[in-house]
Write an enzyme that holds these catalytic residues in place. Sequence first.
Site, PDB file in Angstrom:
ATOM      1  N   ASP A   1       1.654  -6.007  -4.088  1.00 13.70           N
ATOM      2  CA  ASP A   1       2.494  -6.729  -3.126  1.00 13.70           C
ATOM      3  C   ASP A   1       3.158  -7.938  -3.773  1.00 13.70           C
ATOM      4  O   ASP A   1       4.166  -8.434  -3.295  1.00 13.70           O
ATOM      5  CB  ASP A   1       1.670  -7.171  -1.919  1.00 13.70           C
TER       6      ASP A   1
ATOM      7  N   ARG B   1       5.324  -0.954   6.847  1.00 15.56           N
ATOM      8  CA  ARG B   1       4.546  -1.862   6.009  1.00 15.56           C
ATOM      9  C   ARG B   1       4.682  -1.365   4.576  1.00 15.56           C
ATOM     10  O   ARG B   1       5.324  -0.342   4.328  1.00 15.56           O
ATOM     11  CB  ARG B   1       3.082  -2.022   6.480  1.00 15.56           C
TER      12      ARG B   1
HETATM   13  O1  MRU Z   1      -0.558  -4.487   4.529  1.00 16.64           O
HETATM   14  P1  MRU Z   1       0.314  -3.423   3.935  1.00 16.64           P
HETATM   15  O2  MRU Z   1      -0.024  -2.038   4.435  1.00 16.64           O
HETATM   16  O3  MRU Z   1       1.785  -3.754   4.044  1.00 16.64           O
HETATM   17  O4  MRU Z   1      -0.065  -3.478   2.391  1.00 16.64           O
HETATM   18  C1  MRU Z   1       0.475  -2.610   1.464  1.00 16.64           C
HETATM   19  C2  MRU Z   1      -0.304  -2.567   0.233  1.00 16.64           C
HETATM   20  O5  MRU Z   1      -1.051  -3.438  -0.081  1.00 16.64           O
HETATM   21  C3  MRU Z   1      -0.163  -1.379  -0.604  1.00 16.64           C
HETATM   22  O6  MRU Z   1      -1.374  -0.983  -1.072  1.00 16.64           O
HETATM   23  C4  MRU Z   1       0.696  -1.539  -1.781  1.00 16.64           C
HETATM   24  O7  MRU Z   1       0.061  -1.443  -2.951  1.00 16.64           O
HETATM   25  C5  MRU Z   1       1.792  -2.452  -1.885  1.00 16.64           C
HETATM   26  S1  MRU Z   1       3.184  -1.585  -1.335  1.00 16.64           S
HETATM   27  C6  MRU Z   1       3.578  -0.376  -2.506  1.00 16.64           C
END
Ligand code: MRU
Length: 362
Positions: free
Chosen positions: A242, A53
């Site tokens: 994201d 993820r």
């Molecule tokens: O749901 P996830 O674990 O894939 O989300 C990841 C995030 O939101 C992280 O905090 C992040 O800031 C983005 S990836 C560097």
Amino acid sequence: MKVKGIARRSIWLREDGWSLALIDQRHLPHEFRIATLTDCAQAATAIRDMWVRGAPLIGVTAAYGVCLAMRVDASDRALSDAIELLLATRPTAVNLRWALESMRSTLLALPVGERERAAYQRAAAIAEDDVSSCSRIGDHGLAIIESLADKKKGPLGILTHCNAGWLATVDWGTALAPIYKAHDAGIELMVYVDETRPRNQGASLTAWELQEHGVPFTVIVDNAGGHLMQHGKIDMCIVGSDRTTSRGDVCNKIGTYLKALAAHDNGIPFYVALPHSTIDWTLVDGIAEIPIEERSPREVSHMRGLDQEGQWQEIALMPEGSLALNIGFDVTPARLITGLITERGTCQASAEGLARLYDKGA
Ligand code: MRU
């Protein structure tokens, strides 16, 4: 980064030169397990079910998923089916679409017989681009941490949310890259890690990464940040992204917005670290336009962990039949963000700020 002293990345090609190895993040922090992917459908499962993820790593895994598909059938049809399958796994992180469109345009320009080799080359280039982008984000973020540390007696308190470390990327991380570089430069830090319900990426992944690297940290419940800010424990916040819109709105793990509001109220700098692959130049208003992932309510109603015998158990938290809502991300408006730390430098979270660094993604 290192695990038990051994340099690791979150994803790599196996010695056979085609199958894919990755750290299966579902088992951290308690077990370090490596999974092998040998077909595109497995890559889609690994993304959807969050074996991997984090926006950049999702993109790289998807690019290699296309490689696995091209081994079996490199026709136009097979390419578009593979991209469709992978694109449907998770809706919010734009790196997924960015990586898949890059694979599509590279491969469609080539004869079928050349596509498998070219796919592996392109996927490797995407992975390497991520590593160098994150390292440069680390350098630019380090400059900010250094200037704050100069004014501070004792450890600099940095709050981070979710996991935007090397496990969310191929190496280094986004929000954690400046923290690793500051620690390596001898700056005294205390990293406050939001546990990040419901999947606890902070408590499970960020805490594990920081511990492996020897960075001092304290895990806090998601609601504690505001109180710590009021009491002078937090000198800056750094989070990942994201999806960032062309005017600098930032979509990140649910709860980020509340931290930005609290930081704003307390006059604490709030930075977002992101590589170019996270910018969606097609969108302006993050709240109105970014698709927000909703996941299973079971991630809210239940929790997994080790029992006293060291066995994985899932426990129920709420009265049976309770409704639960699991919204994965929220949007922090640009006005609450002190700066965007990118591989090209730090800019204001605004259309003008981003334009100063990028010519629409060029
Ligand atoms: O749901 P996830 O674990 O894939 O989300 C990841 C995030 O939101 C992280 O905090 C992040 O800031 C983005 S990836 C560097």
